[in-house]
Design an enzyme around this catalytic site. Structure first.
Site, PDB file in Angstrom:
ATOM      1  N   LYS A  64      -2.614  29.532  41.121  1.00 37.57           N
ATOM      2  CA  LYS A  64      -3.649  28.538  40.828  1.00 37.57           C
ATOM      3  C   LYS A  64      -4.803  28.570  41.834  1.00 37.57           C
ATOM      4  CE  LYS A  64       0.271  25.691  39.438  1.00 37.57           C
ATOM      5  NZ  LYS A  64       1.300  26.369  40.254  1.00 37.57           N
ATOM      6  N   HIS A 106      -6.132  24.390  39.451  1.00 42.37           N
ATOM      7  CA  HIS A 106      -5.045  23.514  39.891  1.00 42.37           C
ATOM      8  C   HIS A 106      -5.318  22.044  39.600  1.00 42.37           C
ATOM      9  CE1 HIS A 106      -1.621  23.493  43.102  1.00 42.37           C
ATOM     10  NE2 HIS A 106      -1.383  22.651  42.119  1.00 42.37           N
ATOM     11  N   TYR A 134      -0.159  26.008  47.931  1.00 39.37           N
ATOM     12  CA  TYR A 134       1.194  25.878  48.465  1.00 39.37           C
ATOM     13  C   TYR A 134       1.370  26.591  49.804  1.00 39.37           C
ATOM     14  CZ  TYR A 134       2.363  24.624  43.591  1.00 39.37           C
ATOM     15  OH  TYR A 134       2.419  24.056  42.349  1.00 39.37           O
ATOM     16  N   ASP A 155       6.290  30.523  39.496  1.00 39.61           N
ATOM     17  CA  ASP A 155       5.071  29.705  39.572  1.00 39.61           C
ATOM     18  C   ASP A 155       4.752  29.383  41.029  1.00 39.61           C
ATOM     19  OD1 ASP A 155       3.240  27.615  37.860  1.00 39.61           O
ATOM     20  OD2 ASP A 155       3.869  26.751  39.781  1.00 39.61           O
TER      21      ASP A 155
END
Length: 342
Positions: free
Chosen positions: A116, A147, A91, A86
Site C-alpha cells: 500500500k 492505504h 508497516y 498483505d
C-alpha cells in the site's frame, strides 16, 4: 502516537502490459460494468477481480508484526499453504516480508503480494511503489492500494494538502497500470461516499479492483459490501478476527457456533468472511495459529449461522481516524450509534 498510525499470487492467467495499458484508454463506464466472482471453498477460495485476475481468499496480514517476527511468519505461512501476503509501506516491515517470501522457496509467480501507498507519499506515487518493490525484492506487486483517503503533508502528518486529494492520488496510481510494476490497483478504508466521489471524478478511468476495509461481526458493513459488489469492486477484510479488546473476544454467540463445529472462534470468523464474499487476511506471528487459521477446508457455516453472526448488535472499530488530519469514517451503515462504520 496511535497504533493505527502504523497502519499507515496463485497460478493464474497472465495479463499482458499492452492489454492493461489499453484498459486505461477505455471509458470508465465500460470498466464499471465488470463484475467480480467467487469460486471454491475454504482455503481454495478465489475471487476474480474486475481485471480478470484471481486473488486468493485467505492471506496473511502483517500489520503490527514486528520486523524480526514477520520474516519467519511469512515463511511459515507460505509453507503452510498460504499464497496471499498483505503488507504496506506504513508497516515498516516490507523488507522482512520480502525476505520471508524468499526464505519460503515458493516461486514468486505463485504468490499474491499486496502492499500500500502511505499517506505522506500521495504526491510521490512513483517513489512509493519504487520503495516498496525494492524492500520486497520483487519486480511487481499483484495489488497496490491507496492505504487511506488522506493526503498528508510529510512534514506534519496532522496536516492535509490544500491542493491535493485522494482523487489526485488515484490519477497518479492509474499511471502505474501497464508499467509492469503493479498488476492491479485499489483502495483501502474507503466509505461509500468517498468511493462515489472517486468513481464520479472525471480523471477516474479505472475502477478500483479492491477496497480493503475493517470487517468482522462487530463491524459487518453490509451496505458497503453491497455497494462495492454493485460497482465490481472486491472487498478484502482486515482486522477480520476483531481484536483482544473487541466484544468478539467473549461473544457467546460466536463461541456457541465454534463449539458446534468443533472449531476455534477464529476459524469461524474467517469462514464467515469468506462465505460473505470477502477475502480475509488474518494476522499472526505464531506458527501454530498461522496453521490453525488455514484449516478451513471440509466444513462451512450454515446460511443461518452466517446471518446470526452478521446480526450481532455490538459495534466496535479496531482502527479509527482520529490520528488523521481529515475524517474518513462516517456512520453510513446507520447501525453504529456513535461508532463510525464503513
Amino acid at each position: 502516537m496511535s497504533y493505527c498510525r502504523l497502519l499507515t499470487r496463485t497460478s493464474r492467467p497472465c495479463i499482458s502490459s499492452s492489454f492493461l495499458s489499453s484498459r486505461i484508454q477505455r471509458p470508465s463506464i465500460l470498466l464499471r460494468t465488470m463484475t467480480t466472482a467467487q469460486e471454491g471453498k475454504g482455503t481454495k477460495t478465489f475471487f476474480t477481480l474486475n481485471t480478470g485476475d484471481k486473488i486468493p481468499g485467505v492471506g496473511l496480514g502483517t500489520w503490527q508484526s514486528k520486523p524480526d517476527e514477520v520474516r519467519v511468519a511469512v515463511r511459515d505461512a507460505l509453507l503452510a499453504g498460504y499464497r496471499h501476503i498483505d503488507t504496506a509501506l506504513a508497516y515498516g516491515n516490507e523488507a522482512e516480508v520480502g525476505q520471508g517470501i524468499i526464505d519460503s522457496g515458493v516461486p514468486r509467480s505463485e504468490i499474491w503480494i499486496t502492499t500500500k501507498l502511505d499517506n505522506p507519499w500521495h504526491k510521490r506515487v512513483e517513489e512509493g511503489i519504487a520503495s516498496s518493490l525494492k524492500d520486497l525484492q520483487t519486480d511487481y506487486v499483484d495489488l497496490y492500494l491507496m492505504h487511506w483517503p488522506s493526503s498528508s503533508v510529510p512534514e506534519d502528518l496532522m496536516k492535509h494538502y490544500d491542493d491535493w486529494t485522494f482523487i489526485d492520488t488515484w490519477r497518479e496510481m492509474q499511471k502505474l497500470v501497464g508499467t509492469g510494476k503493479v498488476r492491479n490497483i485499489g483502495v483501502s478504508n474507503f466509505v461509500i461516499s468517498n468511493l462515489e466521489k472517486l468513481l464520479k471524478a472525471e480523471s477516474t478511468t479505472i475502477v478500483p479492483a479492491v477496497n480493503q476495509i475493517e470487517l468482522h461481526p462487530n463491524m459487518p458493513s453490509p451496505k458497503t459490501i453491497a455497494f462495492c459488489k454493485e460497482k465490481g469492486i472486491h472487498v478484502t477484510a482486515y482486522s477480520c478476527l476483531g481484536s483482544t479488546d473487541s466484544p468478539l473476544a467473549g461473544d457467546k454467540t460466536l463461541g456457541k457456533i465454534a463449539e458446534a463445529h468443533g472449531k476455534t472462534p477464529q476459524q469461524v470468523l474467517l469462514q464467515w468472511g469468506l462465505q460473505r464474499g470477502t477475502s480475509v487476511i488474518p494476522k499472526s506471528v505464531t506458527k501454530s495459529r498461522i496453521e490453525a487459521n488455514f484449516q478451513l477446508d471440509g466444513w462451512e457455516l450454515t446460511p443461518e449461522e452466517v446471518e446470526t453472526l452478521s446480526s450481532i448488535k455490538d459495534r466496535f472499530k479496531v482502527c479509527g481516524d482520529s490520528w488523521l488530519p481529515v475524517r474518513v469514517f462516517f456512520n453510513e451503515e446507520g447501525d453504529g450509534g456513535d461508532v463510525p462504520s464503513h
